[in-house]
Structures are given as structure tokens and as C-alpha cells.
Design an enzyme around this catalytic site. Structure first.
Site, PDB file in Angstrom:
ATOM      1  CG  ASP A  33      -8.650 -57.048 109.479  1.00  0.00           C
ATOM      2  OD1 ASP A  33      -8.696 -55.971 110.109  1.00  0.00           O
ATOM      3  OD2 ASP A  33      -8.851 -57.127 108.253  1.00  0.00           O
ATOM      4  CG  ASP A  41      -9.185 -52.168 110.772  1.00  0.00           C
ATOM      5  OD1 ASP A  41      -9.035 -53.363 111.071  1.00  0.00           O
ATOM      6  OD2 ASP A  41      -8.831 -51.702 109.674  1.00  0.00           O
TER       7      ASP A  41
END
Length: 357
Positions: free
Chosen positions: A125, A319
Site C-alpha cells: 500500500d 495509491d
């Protein structure tokens, strides 16, 4: 299916229309290379359309210094050892396809935590900065990290909680030894959060039991003193502050057993077999998320012709931990209009059927 798009961040940045003034500066940052595949669902059928994103002023970099990577002919202990070809040039072939997952649930990597090692799959992430693993039983995880079984685990006696766009968790901070199965041949000591309770974080059917936050310390919780994983890796293994991320989705919301979605997280550089031509870079606007500035959007070759400020409300970030494409209201309306005008969606009502958020 949209064509693969190389995406990266530059170590220098020029001024451009969305920022007053033009100047050169320097940043010490992590480098990403992304292959983006956009997938949308409408009328019970899957389709893609060619949406091109132009972040910042493209420029080719020749300033990336990979000199700290040296060939290691000995047996690795705690030092970094990377694959080399006969000429002694560093390559990262051992890290290829070290990511698994699918284009609807995220990408994860196998990591070994503690002594003796406990193996867990960890979601990669770039939109957060904490390294956290399930530290207690949860209905949606198959196993968890038991800190009591690790002789190298040291509690920090600090509580921590993190809230994401979807889900949140609470736990306790500590440190332990961690290595990556198909990564640098190095075992390092890192900050680790044991997740004790969570709400909407672990999801039904996911194959991961934790999260690897790769963003900047500013996003770390409870504060920036909690050094992120990659910062610790750079410092302890003496590798360049560079990593590249390739995500190859199967183009459907869930990968099949015969054609699973894979990818590669290359730590310490860029693997040349993963791309052709030149790599292009764009600046980081602020070191918290990987925040960039979008200057132009095209749908099917059609420029949306919006002011660049419209694209960056309130921020534009890269992201890897989400499969959502989120757009400001005005940009969303322009994208939908462009889809209709270019006949990328035929005989189908878009009302309540296309969601980018």
C-alpha cells in the site's frame, strides 16, 4: 483493455502551470513505476476505455544513482545480496512476480516475521505508512502473527490506530525481525503494529493478513517517529532510496486459478526486463502521500480541456492499496460525457450504472 502505462516519480522537478513560479529543486524520495489498468463495470458487462493521465511535466531522468548496489559474491548474512549477471551488473530477477492478488482485491507479498519466522501475506500500500499485521484471530484471516512465539519481538508499549478510506484497526506497536521471501536477501528490524481489533479492514475472501505502508513518515501513526518499513530497509541494508512497483491485473474483478494476477515489487532499483523504452518521471508535490499534480486527462484520445486545478481537488495521489479511481465531481462528469461522446458505451444507460468512487 487499456494499454500499460509506465508511471514514475522524478528526483527533480520543474515549475509548471499548476504551481506558481518555475524552479529546480531536489527531493530524496522513493521511486515507483506503475502499470495502470482501468476497469469499469456497467450493464452487467465489463469494459475498459483508454483514459490517459498526464501528471506534471514528463522528463527522462539520468540522475538515478544505483552505485550503492554492489555484487555480493559471498554468502549473505544480514547484508543485502542482489542477483548479478556474469558481467557483475545488478539485476532484480529474484524479485520478479513476488506479488500476488487480483485487480479487485489488491496485491500482496509474502513476508517472514519474527524468530522463528512466521509467514504472512502483506498488502502492498503506497497510500499509508504503517507496517501492520493481524495480531489476533479475525473471522476473515486464516492465520495471524503471534508475537509471544517470537524471541526477537520487543513491545513498545504504545497503542496505535489507523483509519483508511475503507476500514480501520487498533493495536499495539513493537519491533521485530522481518524479511521478504522474494526480496532483498536481508533481515532487518522494523516497527510493526499488531492489529488486535478492526472494523471493515480485513474483508471476506482476501488472502492477506497485514498491510505494508510504503508512503512517507508524515502519514505514520501515532506520529512520524514511527519509521516506515522502506525507510528502515534503506538505512539498514544500505540500498538506494528507490523501489519500483509493477501491477499486472488479469483485467477482471477476480483472477482465475489458471491466470492469476501477479506483479513485482523491486526494492533498491528498477528491473530493466519489466519495461521497454525510457522511463518517465513526474514530481512529488508533497511528501506524505505520493501526491502528484495532474495537468491533463484524455478519454479515447479526447482531451477533457479542464483547468488543471480541477483535476487536483483536493489532492491527486498514487495509491496501490485501492482499486478505486476517485475523481472530483466536475472531472467525473467530464469523463462520463467524454465516454458518451466517443461512443465507448453503447445502448446502455449510464445512470446509476457507472461508479468511479
Amino acid at each position: 483493455m487499456a494499454a500499460p502505462s509506465p508511471f514514475g516519480f522524478n528526483l527533480r522537478f520543474p515549475g509548471h502551470p499548476c504551481r506558481a513560479g518555475g524552479h529546480w529543486g531536489h527531493m530524496n524520495m522513493a521511486l515507483h513505476v506503475f502499470w495502470l489498468v482501468l476497469l469499469f463495470r456497467t450493464c452487467n458487462s465489463q469494459f475498459t476505455f483508454p483514459l490517459k493521465c498526464f501528471p506534471g511535466k514528463f522528463m527522462s531522468s539520468v540522475d538515478l544513482d544505483l552505485s550503492p548496489l554492489q555484487k555480493n559474491n559471498g554468502t549473505p548474512t544480514d547484508g543485502l545480496s542482489l542477483a548479478s549477471d556474469p558481467a557483475g551488473q545488478v539485476s532484480f530477477l529474484s524479485m520478479l512476480n513476488n506479488l500476488m492478488g487480483d485487480s479487485g482485491r489488491g496485491y500482496y507479498i509474502e513476508m517472514s516475521i519474527g524468530t522463528p519466522a512466521q509467514k504472512l501475506n502483506i498488502l502492498v500500500d503506497t497510500g499509508s505508512s504503517n507496517f501492520a499485521v493481524a495480531g489476533a484471530p479475525d473471522p476473515y484471516v486464516t492465520h495471524f502473527f503471534n508475537s509471544k512465539l517470537s524471541t526477537t519481538y520487543t513491545p513498545s508499549y504504545r497503542s496505535v490506530s489507523v483509519r483508511y478510506t475503507q476500514g480501520n484497526w487498533e493495536g499495539e506497536l513493537g519491533t521485530d525481525r522481518v524479511s521478504i521471501t522474494k526480496g532483498p536477501s536481508s533481515t532487518i528490524t522494523i516497527n510493526i503494529a499488531s492489529i488486535l481489533t478492526s472494523d471493515g479492514f480485513f474483508l471476506p475472501g482476501v488472502s492477506w493478513q497485514g498491510i505494508l505502508g510504503l508512503a512517507y513518515p508524515m502519514l505514520a501513526r501515532p506520529d512520524a517517529s514511527v519509521e516506515p518499513f522502506f525507510n528502515s530497509l534503506v538505512e539498514q541494508a544500505a540500498i538506494p532510496n528507490v523501489f519500483s512497483l509493477q501491477m499486472c491485473g488479469s483485467g477482471v474483478s477476480a483472477a482465475s486459478d489458471t491466470e492469476p494476477a501477479v506483479g513485482s515489487l523491486i526494492m533498491g532499483g528498477i528491473e530493466p526486463t519489466l519495461y521497454k523504452g525510457s522511463i518517465w518521471y513526474t514530481p512529488i508535490k508533497q511528501e506524505w502521500y505520493y501526491q502528484v499534480e495532474i495537468l491533463k486527462l484524455e478519454v479515447g484520445g479526447q482531451n477533457l480541456n479542464l483547468d488543471c486545478k480541477e483535476y487536483n481537488v483536493d489532492k491527486a495521489i498514487v495509491d496501490s492499496g485501492t482499486t478505486l479511481l476517485r475523481l472530483p465531481d466536475n472531472v467525473f462528469a467530464a469523463v462520463v460525457g467524454a465516454i458518451i461522446r466517443t461512443s465507448l458505451v453503447r445502448e446502455c444507460s449510464l445512470v446509476n450504472s457507472l461508479s468511479l468512487d
